[in-house]
Enzyme design. Sequence first.
Site, short mmCIF file in Angstrom:
data_model
loop_
_atom_site.label_atom_id
_atom_site.label_comp_id
_atom_site.label_asym_id
_atom_site.label_seq_id
_atom_site.Cartn_x
_atom_site.Cartn_y
_atom_site.Cartn_z
CD GLU A 49 37.38 -37.94 -56.05
OE1 GLU A 49 37.35 -37.38 -57.14
OE2 GLU A 49 37.13 -39.15 -55.89
CB THR B 147 53.22 -38.82 -59.22
OG1 THR B 147 52.49 -37.69 -58.83
CG2 THR B 147 53.94 -38.50 -60.50
#
Lengths: 382, 382
Positions: free
Chosen positions: B254, B176
């Site tokens: 992003e 993760t």
Amino acid sequence: MIPRGFSFSAANADIDGTSSPKNDIGLLYCNTKASLCGVFTRNRVKAAPVLIGMDLVKRGVVRAVLANSGNANACTGEAGLDDAKRLMAAVASRLKIDADEVIPLSTGVIGVRLPVDKMLSKLDTLARGLGDNVDTFARSMMTTDTFPKIASRKVGQACILGVAKGSGMIAPDMATTLAIVITDAIMERGDLERTIKDAVRTTFNAITVDGDTSTNDTLIALSSNMLHAELEGVEKAIFEVIQELSMMVVKDGEGASKVVRINVSGCDTDEEARKVGKTVGNSLLVKTALYGSDPNWGRIMAAIGYSGVDIDTGSVSIHISGHPVVERGVEAGGYKEEDVRSALEGKDIHIDISVGSGSGSFTIWTTDLTHKYVDINAEYRS
Amino acid sequence: MIPRGFSFSAANADIDGTSSPKNDIGLLYCNTKASLCGVFTRNRVKAAPVLIGMDLVKRGVVRAVLANSGNANACTGEAGLDDAKRLMAAVASRLKIDADEVIPLSTGVIGVRLPVDKMLSKLDTLARGLGDNVDTFARSMMTTDTFPKIASRKVGQACILGVAKGSGMIAPDMATTLAIVITDAIMERGDLERTIKDAVRTTFNAITVDGDTSTNDTLIALSSNMLHAELEGVEKAIFEVIQELSMMVVKDGEGASKVVRINVSGCDTDEEARKVGKTVGNSLLVKTALYGSDPNWGRIMAAIGYSGVDIDTGSVSIHISGHPVVERGVEAGGYKEEDVRSALEGKDIHIDISVGSGSGSFTIWTTDLTHKYVDINAEYRS
């Protein structure tokens, strides 16, 4: 310099319906039965012309290639196969050859039926126009390509000529993009087949633009078997032609501003080196750093680390265009970041990665990832 | 709503040297010995705090978390491990706990040594500032993140609180990104561990922004074991908190302008469905088409085809936000392209892919690929 026996033509059939003035259908003809070999996409979703081509290659004989851009004839089911076969039969009848001596090649948008009638209406023009204009033929295969891709070699009197198209949906681990290699050198079909398979492994299968493997990738090789030539020289020339074409495809990668050679060595096997190189060459973070001329070697390290190859981090060294940036897994001493940044501002970048003391190595070619790539693919239906 | 026993603080140590006013160091403290579980990146290149964290998790007890952004402390070798340990010892001495009761978490640029002295000079501020301001703590972990990621649930009197950071270098098939889940519910360490491992599989490991797996991915879970609460409810709440955090990370991907849920069903196994979903979710051609709101389902078909899963093309069906676009491997009849285009112009897209009649299924979350993604990663050293 055209191998004996072969001729070319091209026409505009408005295949994509945009009324563009660009030629989009091309015919390659051999005035004798040419031997045929081919390698095809490993994508499970195979376009109709790929399925047909794979069958024709088993037969091993061909007289004509009908190539089109603007439509891939992929995901078109049985209807797509019928469309291709209708075209093959019409070309054969026009050229007085057998229908299964015509191999179709298609590239363009996926999932749309070919406008067969429009294409049929151009067959007379194509048959009448056959000549030595290979440039026109190569251009008729182009989609987002910005230049035609043609390479050739002479071996004694014999000649090897290759044409290719490719700009997007380019990734290693496939057969190749659309490419045709023709020669008049007499050679056994087995030799021709071995030569192209060997060549593809380290050329077309070693390039990546976007990591996407196409449904239509095809490289076929045809020989008219007209001239004696020294086999080793011919094989080398075929390799060089295929290599040159593959480099042109990378150079013309969608939106690319740089060509990046990634050499990986020190792995246990060549296959592992290929995996490392491919992972680095497909990393968006590496590709955008290259675009920005940012010597951000940490992104290369991260990609090596998630390549799936069991690597001892402490044995990794990285050179960027000759400058050592990583030694034994940590930043190398004594290089100037400004020097590396300057090197990255060039058009040809070399990244050399060593990951241990094994003898496995492989070289991958990739491109940077640019704003223009996003422009082309967000705003253009290809 | 803060689980009992825990407190937070944050400060600005100018870790990246840019003199940004943003806090970049955070402290989480537990006033009792908390039990500790964690999952870590599967990247072979593991940052120093990951290597240390993996050891501490074996021990299973922790009192404090020292988190920083602006520097990943990755590819820094033995020196990087020493830097982290110096910080751990200093935090421990300040808080009068043991050095191995402090777990470090770092995120930011790879390959640069931590500015340890700058960080040490903020430990007093951090220790004095401990309180319930979890928002400030969450913000101190942010890099290219545009918002702090915090989620919480109540189960009876007990409470579960999670904070995470993540925006780039986000890919499935990893442990993760940085995330911390804390609770005051009394639970066996084995139950806590099982719960986070199960949760990560279908949450953090099912998201992708750029296909790049980080060197620093870490999710840790701490329990102060102060309140009795019904176990099943607590486990469900922990799952929901982790899921909510992972969705925030995708949403903040992003440059992302859209969140795309890709559900794959009909495979032989869940793992195969995951592979198909991941391949589609990482395809640049799919992601740019989503950005351009182009219902170009051929790119989805191509990605399914090269996913490496043995699929019968003729059994594939695809729905885009409810509109059937592919049926049995070819274009579905009766949908309007304009309707699909409109659906794609939304912020939440659903792609449902069925590839056969098996019972294996998996859901992946991804983003579109935008000009801004290229901006961020070509022009920003992260």
